[in-house]
Design a protein around this motif. Structure first.
Motif, PDB file in Angstrom:
ATOM      1  N   LEU A 252       0.874  -1.139  -0.113  1.00  0.00           N
ATOM      2  CA  LEU A 252      -0.130   0.043  -0.034  1.00  0.00           C
ATOM      3  C   LEU A 252       0.815   1.294   0.114  1.00  0.00           C
ATOM      4  N   PHE A 253       1.923   1.141   0.593  1.00  0.00           N
ATOM      5  CA  PHE A 253       2.778   2.479   0.748  1.00  0.00           C
ATOM      6  C   PHE A 253       3.421   2.564  -0.625  1.00  0.00           C
ATOM      7  N   TYR A 254       3.689   1.495  -1.219  1.00  0.00           N
ATOM      8  CA  TYR A 254       4.377   1.474  -2.670  1.00  0.00           C
ATOM      9  C   TYR A 254       3.223   2.120  -3.402  1.00  0.00           C
ATOM     10  N   GLN A 255       2.200   1.823  -3.243  1.00  0.00           N
ATOM     11  CA  GLN A 255       1.054   2.487  -4.078  1.00  0.00           C
ATOM     12  C   GLN A 255       0.976   4.046  -3.691  1.00  0.00           C
ATOM     13  N   VAL A 256       1.263   4.387  -2.806  1.00  0.00           N
ATOM     14  CA  VAL A 256       1.212   5.838  -2.268  1.00  0.00           C
ATOM     15  C   VAL A 256       2.271   6.589  -3.012  1.00  0.00           C
ATOM     16  N   ALA A 257       3.302   6.016  -3.207  1.00  0.00           N
ATOM     17  CA  ALA A 257       4.489   6.537  -4.141  1.00  0.00           C
ATOM     18  C   ALA A 257       3.860   6.593  -5.652  1.00  0.00           C
ATOM     19  N   MET A 258       3.424   5.545  -6.035  1.00  0.00           N
ATOM     20  CA  MET A 258       2.954   5.375  -7.560  1.00  0.00           C
ATOM     21  C   MET A 258       1.869   6.185  -8.010  1.00  0.00           C
ATOM     22  N   SER A 259       0.961   6.508  -7.036  1.00  0.00           N
ATOM     23  CA  SER A 259      -0.268   7.227  -7.167  1.00  0.00           C
ATOM     24  C   SER A 259       0.007   8.634  -7.341  1.00  0.00           C
ATOM     25  N   LEU A 260       1.244   9.134  -7.097  1.00  0.00           N
ATOM     26  CA  LEU A 260       1.452  10.698  -7.501  1.00  0.00           C
ATOM     27  C   LEU A 260       1.678  10.706  -9.078  1.00  0.00           C
TER      28      LEU A 260
END
Length: 282
Positions: A252-260
């Motif tokens: 989920l934290f990986y997706q936090v980065a990629m969602s930018l």
């Protein structure tokens, strides 16, 4: 023998989570360098920073000093015992950093709201939450100190001061710390969700959504780990539950980065729009 197998699986899950988080931090740093907009650049850098802190906290768990009463994958020599405290300070640093990140996120969503509405009185209550967070971190540090001492060597005022409940030899339940952090991050998450719903920026809204889910997943994993450690320690199989939750948190934290940066949408916009959002023109 079975308990040792479950211990190895638990340690491997932390390593897998750490690798996912490290990759996410690297991607966030790369993304941050591509942004022109200082808002997005700042969010990418904060994302990378908090993820690196969590990497250190997770990967420090399998390490222990030679005198530790807990089993570890790698035992540090006595000359490197100070390294055993790195994980603790990284955990406390992550909790502090993630709250600052959430605080800045709420303020950003308020600023991007067309009507600039105040979200749940956040400008006023945030000071109180910073104080409660500080108290919670002090109690968390004190609980870690007491965790290495038997109840017979700890006075009552120390128990009351850090808000811990002794449950056995070298076992302490951090009651007040959980209560304080639940109040602080619960209210902060609510303010972040309300603020995100009011902004028209889809990228920021998606980023905030993943950030909120990742934080909730992290605290559920911590609570589950603590609960299984103090109450279900006799059943080593239950350690797999927080292990899976930590892997989910890392993703989920990986997706936090990629969602930018939705790459597909950005490339599509380049053919029709010369501004290409917050990214640099290539």
């Amino acid at each position: 023998m079975l308990s040792e197998i479950f211990k190895v699986i638990e340690v491997l899950s932390l390593i897998v989570t750490g690798v996912i988080m490290a990759l996410g931090a690297y991607r966030a740093a790369r993304i941050g360098r591509a942004f022109v907009d200082p808002l997005y650049r700042s969010r990418a850098r904060w994302t990378a920073g908090v993820m690196l802190l969590l990497v250190v906290a997770l990967l420090g768990d399998p390490l222990s000093p030679a005198s530790s009463t807990q089993p570890a994958l790698i035992t540090l020599p006595s000359s490197l015992m100070a390294l055993g405290d790195i994980s603790l300070f990284a955990q406390l640093g992550f909790i502090a950093a993630i709250f600052v990140f959430v605080d800045r996120t709420v303020l950003v969503t308020m600023d991007m709201d067309f009507f600039h509405r105040t979200t749940l009185r956040w400008p006023k209550v945030r000071i109180l939450f910073y104080f409660l967070l500080f108290v919670g971190l002090i109690e968390g540090f004190g609980n870690s100190y007491l965790g290495g001492l038997p109840p017979s060597q700890v006075s009552k005022w120390e128990i009351y001061a850090v808000g811990s409940v002794p449950t056995g030899n070298y076992s302490w339940f951090p009651l007040f710390t959980f209560a304080l952090l639940t109040v602080v991050f619960g209210c902060a998450a609510a303010a972040m969700v309300v603020g995100a719903r009011r902004t028209q920026d889809r990228t920021l809204r998606r980023h905030v959504r993943f950030l909120g889910i990742a934080i909730v997943s992290f605290f559920i994993a911590i609570v589950t780990l603590t609960f299984t450690t103090y109450t279900l320690a006799s059943d080593p199989a239950v350690s797999l539950v927080p292990a899976l939750l930590f892997i989910m948190t890392g993703y989920l934290f990986y997706q936090v980065a990629m969602s930018l940066t939705p790459i597909g949408k950005v490339e599509k916009e380049r053919a029709t729009d010369s501004t290409v959002g917050p990214l640099k023109k290539s």
